[in-house]
Design a protein around this motif. Sequence first.
Motif, PDB file in Angstrom:
ATOM      1  N   TRP A  49       0.821  -1.209   0.000  1.00  0.00           N
ATOM      2  CA  TRP A  49       0.000   0.000   0.000  1.00  0.00           C
ATOM      3  C   TRP A  49       0.856   1.260   0.000  1.00  0.00           C
ATOM      4  O   TRP A  49       0.576   2.216  -0.733  1.00  0.00           O
ATOM      5  CB  TRP A  49      -0.918   0.008   1.224  1.00  0.00           C
ATOM      6  CG  TRP A  49      -2.242  -0.656   0.979  1.00  0.00           C
ATOM      7  CD1 TRP A  49      -2.610  -1.911   1.361  1.00  0.00           C
ATOM      8  CD2 TRP A  49      -3.369  -0.111   0.282  1.00  0.00           C
ATOM      9  NE1 TRP A  49      -3.881  -2.177   0.937  1.00  0.00           N
ATOM     10  CE2 TRP A  49      -4.380  -1.084   0.287  1.00  0.00           C
ATOM     11  CE3 TRP A  49      -3.617   1.112  -0.339  1.00  0.00           C
ATOM     12  CZ2 TRP A  49      -5.624  -0.891  -0.309  1.00  0.00           C
ATOM     13  CZ3 TRP A  49      -4.859   1.315  -0.937  1.00  0.00           C
ATOM     14  CH2 TRP A  49      -5.844   0.328  -0.921  1.00  0.00           C
ATOM     15  N   LEU A 108       1.185   3.894  -3.076  1.00  0.00           N
ATOM     16  CA  LEU A 108       0.826   5.304  -2.879  1.00  0.00           C
ATOM     17  C   LEU A 108       1.962   6.221  -3.334  1.00  0.00           C
ATOM     18  O   LEU A 108       1.720   7.245  -3.990  1.00  0.00           O
ATOM     19  CB  LEU A 108       0.507   5.542  -1.408  1.00  0.00           C
ATOM     20  CG  LEU A 108      -0.216   6.845  -1.049  1.00  0.00           C
ATOM     21  CD1 LEU A 108      -1.511   6.981  -1.840  1.00  0.00           C
ATOM     22  CD2 LEU A 108      -0.515   6.882   0.448  1.00  0.00           C
ATOM     23  N   TYR A 126       0.268  15.977  -1.016  1.00  0.00           N
ATOM     24  CA  TYR A 126       0.597  14.625  -1.474  1.00  0.00           C
ATOM     25  C   TYR A 126       2.112  14.382  -1.462  1.00  0.00           C
ATOM     26  O   TYR A 126       2.551  13.245  -1.311  1.00  0.00           O
ATOM     27  CB  TYR A 126       0.004  14.380  -2.857  1.00  0.00           C
ATOM     28  CG  TYR A 126      -1.506  14.361  -2.806  1.00  0.00           C
ATOM     29  CD1 TYR A 126      -2.173  13.331  -2.159  1.00  0.00           C
ATOM     30  CD2 TYR A 126      -2.252  15.410  -3.343  1.00  0.00           C
ATOM     31  CE1 TYR A 126      -3.553  13.329  -2.066  1.00  0.00           C
ATOM     32  CE2 TYR A 126      -3.634  15.410  -3.257  1.00  0.00           C
ATOM     33  CZ  TYR A 126      -4.285  14.364  -2.622  1.00  0.00           C
ATOM     34  OH  TYR A 126      -5.657  14.371  -2.508  1.00  0.00           O
ATOM     35  N   SER A 183      -6.206   6.855   1.554  1.00  0.00           N
ATOM     36  CA  SER A 183      -6.699   6.398   0.248  1.00  0.00           C
ATOM     37  C   SER A 183      -8.213   6.242   0.231  1.00  0.00           C
ATOM     38  O   SER A 183      -8.886   6.672  -0.715  1.00  0.00           O
ATOM     39  CB  SER A 183      -6.050   5.061  -0.126  1.00  0.00           C
ATOM     40  OG  SER A 183      -4.653   5.185  -0.170  1.00  0.00           O
ATOM     41  N   ILE A 212      -7.196  10.730  -4.784  1.00  0.00           N
ATOM     42  CA  ILE A 212      -6.377   9.526  -4.927  1.00  0.00           C
ATOM     43  C   ILE A 212      -7.135   8.459  -5.698  1.00  0.00           C
ATOM     44  O   ILE A 212      -6.574   7.771  -6.560  1.00  0.00           O
ATOM     45  CB  ILE A 212      -5.937   9.007  -3.546  1.00  0.00           C
ATOM     46  CG1 ILE A 212      -4.878   9.944  -2.959  1.00  0.00           C
ATOM     47  CG2 ILE A 212      -5.387   7.582  -3.619  1.00  0.00           C
ATOM     48  CD1 ILE A 212      -4.358   9.542  -1.596  1.00  0.00           C
ATOM     49  N   LYS A 213      -8.428   8.320  -5.426  1.00  0.00           N
ATOM     50  CA  LYS A 213      -9.242   7.338  -6.158  1.00  0.00           C
ATOM     51  C   LYS A 213      -9.289   7.673  -7.648  1.00  0.00           C
ATOM     52  O   LYS A 213      -9.178   6.784  -8.508  1.00  0.00           O
ATOM     53  CB  LYS A 213     -10.659   7.301  -5.582  1.00  0.00           C
ATOM     54  CG  LYS A 213     -10.743   6.716  -4.181  1.00  0.00           C
ATOM     55  CD  LYS A 213     -12.169   6.785  -3.652  1.00  0.00           C
ATOM     56  CE  LYS A 213     -12.264   6.255  -2.226  1.00  0.00           C
ATOM     57  NZ  LYS A 213     -13.623   6.390  -1.667  1.00  0.00           N
TER      58      LYS A 213
END
Length: 319
Positions: A48, A52, A67, A298, A304-305
């Motif tokens: 994960w 990311l 970010y 997330s 982010i999606k």
Amino acid sequence: MEPSISMEGNRNYSSVVMFVFLGLTDDKELQLVLFPIFVGIYLVTLVWNLDLIILIRMDSHLHTPMYFFLSVLSSIDICFTSSISPRMLSDFFKEEKTISFTACATQYFVAAWMGQAEYCLLAAMAYDRYVAIGNPLQYSAIMAPGLCQKMVAGVLGTGFLCSLLESVPCFNMSFCGPNVIQHFCCNISEIILLSCSSPFITQIILFLAAILVGFGSLLIILLSYGFIAASILKISSGKGSAKAFNTCASHLAVVTLFYGTALAVYMRPSSGHTEKQNKVLSVFYIIVIPMLNPLIYSLRNREIKEALKRVIKKATFFP
């Protein structure tokens, strides 16, 4: 432990060259259950957080200060959990869980470096959210890439310096035996108990580091959110207030988890928890939270999606 006999007055002592962990549990059946769970958690943490970092790097829409800090948080979480989890997993079924003196010092140094850097980074992220909500028109000018990079350098530098100042006096103390650490990692409070020299200097440094880094970062976070709350109250639109709050919700959740567990582990009274409870809290702090951080950001984050959909779409059309 290889003895190195010498004299101190009329007293012999042996110098510790390795430590022995008691581990998480001695229950064989429980070990069989926990081992695959912890392996799964560690792999999910790596996947994960790496995903990311790569996603933020690949998608230009995510090239913003928030970010950028999030990608640094993921990098810190990978290093933090990797400093302890692999050895803990490899020790699971060993009868004697030994670690050399040097490896123990290195493990503590890296874990302390990453842990204290995370405190500072969470404070930097809180300041970023304050500027975004309190001064949105000048946000890009204030949070310029150069400033963000300097903030991250300061975060990592502060963590490195504090960890070095803690590790050097601690592991320069005399260790005459016993050498059994009542834990599954090189916990500094357990190591101090094994020393046969005065831990006064180490304890003072630990106290100062906790005040300056831990509580100093928490104070910056609380002040930032105080100003954020004041800014949100000035927003007349209910929709605007909800949007402003949503940009902080993930960060607030991460701060609450990280600080709440850290306070439970390190600030508890000495008689407040059993050794088993302390180990459970440490597992959550060291192993579970680094997995939860990217999930929290997330699952609650529309940008982010959408970035993930764009990357998948590109991969589908241009394999």
